[in-house]
Design a protein around this motif. Structure first.
Motif, mmCIF file in Angstrom:
data_model
loop_
_atom_site.group_PDB
_atom_site.id
_atom_site.type_symbol
_atom_site.label_atom_id
_atom_site.label_comp_id
_atom_site.label_asym_id
_atom_site.label_seq_id
_atom_site.Cartn_x
_atom_site.Cartn_y
_atom_site.Cartn_z
ATOM 1 N N VAL A 261 6.445 -45.358 33.433
ATOM 2 C CA VAL A 261 7.229 -45.452 32.196
ATOM 3 C C VAL A 261 6.329 -45.030 31.045
ATOM 4 C CG1 VAL A 261 8.611 -46.946 30.704
ATOM 5 C CG2 VAL A 261 8.538 -47.382 33.165
ATOM 6 N N VAL A 262 6.694 -43.946 30.369
ATOM 7 C CA VAL A 262 5.868 -43.400 29.304
ATOM 8 C C VAL A 262 6.683 -43.289 28.022
ATOM 9 C CG1 VAL A 262 4.324 -42.122 30.828
ATOM 10 C CG2 VAL A 262 6.408 -41.041 30.036
ATOM 11 N N GLY A 263 5.986 -43.007 26.939
ATOM 12 C CA GLY A 263 6.647 -42.862 25.650
ATOM 13 C C GLY A 263 5.678 -43.170 24.532
ATOM 14 N N GLY A 264 6.165 -43.106 23.320
ATOM 15 C CA GLY A 264 5.329 -43.332 22.158
ATOM 16 C C GLY A 264 4.923 -44.784 21.981
ATOM 17 N N PHE A 265 4.148 -45.012 20.959
ATOM 18 C CA PHE A 265 3.619 -46.326 20.621
ATOM 19 C C PHE A 265 4.756 -47.256 20.201
ATOM 20 C CE2 PHE A 265 1.081 -48.769 17.224
ATOM 21 C CZ PHE A 265 0.666 -49.720 18.135
ATOM 22 N N GLY A 266 4.880 -48.408 20.887
ATOM 23 C CA GLY A 266 5.843 -49.417 20.478
ATOM 24 C C GLY A 266 7.291 -49.120 20.820
ATOM 25 N N VAL A 267 7.545 -48.276 21.842
ATOM 26 C CA VAL A 267 8.945 -47.960 22.181
ATOM 27 C C VAL A 267 9.547 -48.942 23.180
ATOM 28 C CG1 VAL A 267 8.707 -45.500 21.695
ATOM 29 C CG2 VAL A 267 8.290 -46.339 24.011
ATOM 30 N N GLY A 268 8.724 -49.848 23.758
ATOM 31 C CA GLY A 268 9.272 -50.864 24.656
ATOM 32 C C GLY A 268 8.894 -50.707 26.119
ATOM 33 N N LYS A 269 7.825 -49.981 26.407
ATOM 34 C CA LYS A 269 7.419 -49.748 27.799
ATOM 35 C C LYS A 269 7.016 -51.042 28.493
ATOM 36 C CE LYS A 269 4.296 -46.867 26.406
ATOM 37 N NZ LYS A 269 4.633 -46.933 24.963
ATOM 38 N N THR A 270 6.178 -51.842 27.848
ATOM 39 C CA THR A 270 5.764 -53.126 28.418
ATOM 40 C C THR A 270 6.975 -54.034 28.614
ATOM 41 O OG1 THR A 270 3.554 -52.993 27.429
ATOM 42 C CG2 THR A 270 4.349 -55.187 28.044
ATOM 43 N N THR A 271 7.875 -54.043 27.641
ATOM 44 C CA THR A 271 9.076 -54.868 27.728
ATOM 45 C C THR A 271 9.929 -54.469 28.916
ATOM 46 O OG1 THR A 271 9.079 -55.186 25.326
ATOM 47 C CG2 THR A 271 11.147 -55.595 26.489
ATOM 48 N N MET A 272 10.077 -53.174 29.155
ATOM 49 C CA MET A 272 10.891 -52.715 30.276
ATOM 50 C C MET A 272 10.276 -53.134 31.606
ATOM 51 S SD MET A 272 12.278 -48.900 31.288
ATOM 52 C CE MET A 272 13.763 -49.098 30.278
ATOM 53 N N ARG B 20 8.302 -55.623 32.198
ATOM 54 C CA ARG B 20 8.443 -57.077 32.322
ATOM 55 C C ARG B 20 9.859 -57.482 32.685
ATOM 56 N NH1 ARG B 20 5.199 -59.285 26.966
ATOM 57 N NH2 ARG B 20 3.068 -59.085 27.803
ATOM 58 N N SER B 21 10.839 -56.820 32.084
ATOM 59 C CA SER B 21 12.222 -57.245 32.273
ATOM 60 C C SER B 21 12.719 -56.989 33.684
ATOM 61 C CB SER B 21 13.131 -56.542 31.263
ATOM 62 O OG SER B 21 13.274 -55.168 31.568
ATOM 63 N N VAL B 22 12.230 -55.929 34.320
ATOM 64 C CA VAL B 22 12.809 -55.522 35.601
ATOM 65 C C VAL B 22 11.944 -55.905 36.798
ATOM 66 C CG1 VAL B 22 11.794 -53.211 35.825
ATOM 67 C CG2 VAL B 22 14.145 -53.614 36.599
ATOM 68 N N SER B 23 10.690 -56.234 36.576
ATOM 69 C CA SER B 23 9.785 -56.533 37.688
ATOM 70 C C SER B 23 10.184 -57.828 38.389
ATOM 71 C CB SER B 23 8.340 -56.646 37.194
ATOM 72 O OG SER B 23 7.467 -56.986 38.260
ATOM 73 N N THR C 71 21.129 -44.473 27.569
ATOM 74 C CA THR C 71 20.728 -45.472 26.587
ATOM 75 C C THR C 71 20.453 -46.776 27.325
ATOM 76 O OG1 THR C 71 23.029 -46.104 26.178
ATOM 77 C CG2 THR C 71 22.084 -44.404 24.755
ATOM 78 N N CYS C 72 19.620 -47.632 26.733
ATOM 79 C CA CYS C 72 19.279 -48.881 27.401
ATOM 80 C C CYS C 72 18.813 -49.916 26.394
ATOM 81 C CB CYS C 72 18.182 -48.647 28.444
ATOM 82 S SG CYS C 72 16.544 -48.293 27.735
ATOM 83 N N ASP C 73 18.710 -51.136 26.859
ATOM 84 C CA ASP C 73 18.063 -52.227 26.131
ATOM 85 C C ASP C 73 16.927 -52.694 27.027
ATOM 86 O OD1 ASP C 73 17.174 -54.585 24.999
ATOM 87 O OD2 ASP C 73 19.177 -55.293 24.484
ATOM 88 N N ALA C 74 15.691 -52.346 26.690
ATOM 89 C CA ALA C 74 14.545 -52.622 27.558
ATOM 90 C C ALA C 74 14.328 -54.112 27.781
ATOM 91 C CB ALA C 74 13.276 -51.993 26.970
ATOM 92 N N ARG C 75 14.934 -54.961 26.958
ATOM 93 C CA ARG C 75 14.777 -56.413 27.129
ATOM 94 C C ARG C 75 15.662 -56.942 28.249
ATOM 95 N NH1 ARG C 75 16.516 -57.819 21.153
ATOM 96 N NH2 ARG C 75 18.113 -56.324 21.883
#
Length: 205
Positions: free
Chosen positions: A24-35, A37-40, A169-173
């Motif tokens: 999971v890649v992307g810019g700074f603060g786009v929600g990669k860590t959140t995604m 965490r939410s799905v693991s 579209t998604c909600d990474a939370r």
């Protein structure tokens, strides 16, 4: 809405013998860590560190004022597809100073999710460029931060996105939303590799 974190520890089944690496890649603060965490299905491995004033001179935090921690290596999670297939999820750090880690993370990657904040869409170009450079299949997921919605055609044009690349579209939370993103990626990979397998072999005489 599902929680972004979970203390559940799900043991890996003895029959699981096929590990598939997803980044999971992307810019700074786009929600990669959140995604991740939410799905693991396991408690994710995280390398988040507290952001300090010293880092403000290095990282542009003007668009992510509420962010208090940042990934400095990668995030890692896991989700079982079935008894034999497991997705290993790696969340890449978004700051430019950590981009040198991306090429290592891309090694052996089956596919990738480019997570996008449409308020800062320019931050996604580097991720797409590196994935295309490596020939890594990917999809694009626009994380919902509650701002104005942009038509898919406008997002595709802004990213100069190949029409064959899925855009969702998604909600990474949300676990359900993040899971659907991964399902879209797996279906994209299946269709891509099935198409390659169906191509006739060229014979040399």
């Amino acid at each position: 809405m599902d929680s972004a974190t979970s203390d559940a520890r799900t043991p890996l089944g003895a029959s699981a013998d096929n590990g598939l690496k997803i980044v999971v890649v992307g810019g700074f603060g786009v929600g990669k860590t959140t995604m991740v965490r939410s799905v693991s299905e396991i408690r994710p491995l995280s390398t988040e560190e507290t952001m300090t004033q010293a880092g403000e001179a290095v990282d542009d935090i003007s668009e992510v004022r509420g962010k208090t921690a940042t990934t400095v290596a990668f995030d890692f999670g896991r989700i079982s597809l079935d008894a034999h297939n497991v997705l290993y999820l790696f969340g890449a750090p978004g700051q430019e100073r950590f981009w040198f880690l991306w090429d290592r993370l891309f090694s052996g990657t089956l596919g990738a999710v480019v997570l996008v904040d449409t308020r800062r869409i320019d931050d996604s170009w580097y991720a797409i460029d590196r994935l295309e450079h490596h020939g890594t299949p990917f999809i694009v997921a626009c994380n919902d931060f509650g701002g104005p919605q942009h038509p898919p055609e406008a997002v595709r044009e802004a990213l100069d996105l190949d029409p064959r690349v899925p855009l969702v579209t998604c909600d990474a939370r949300s676990r359900a939303s993040s899971k659907q993103v991964l399902i879209t990626l797996v279906e994209h990979l299946r269709a891509r590799y099935a198409g390659h397998a169906a191509q006739p072999r060229q014979e040399f005489v």
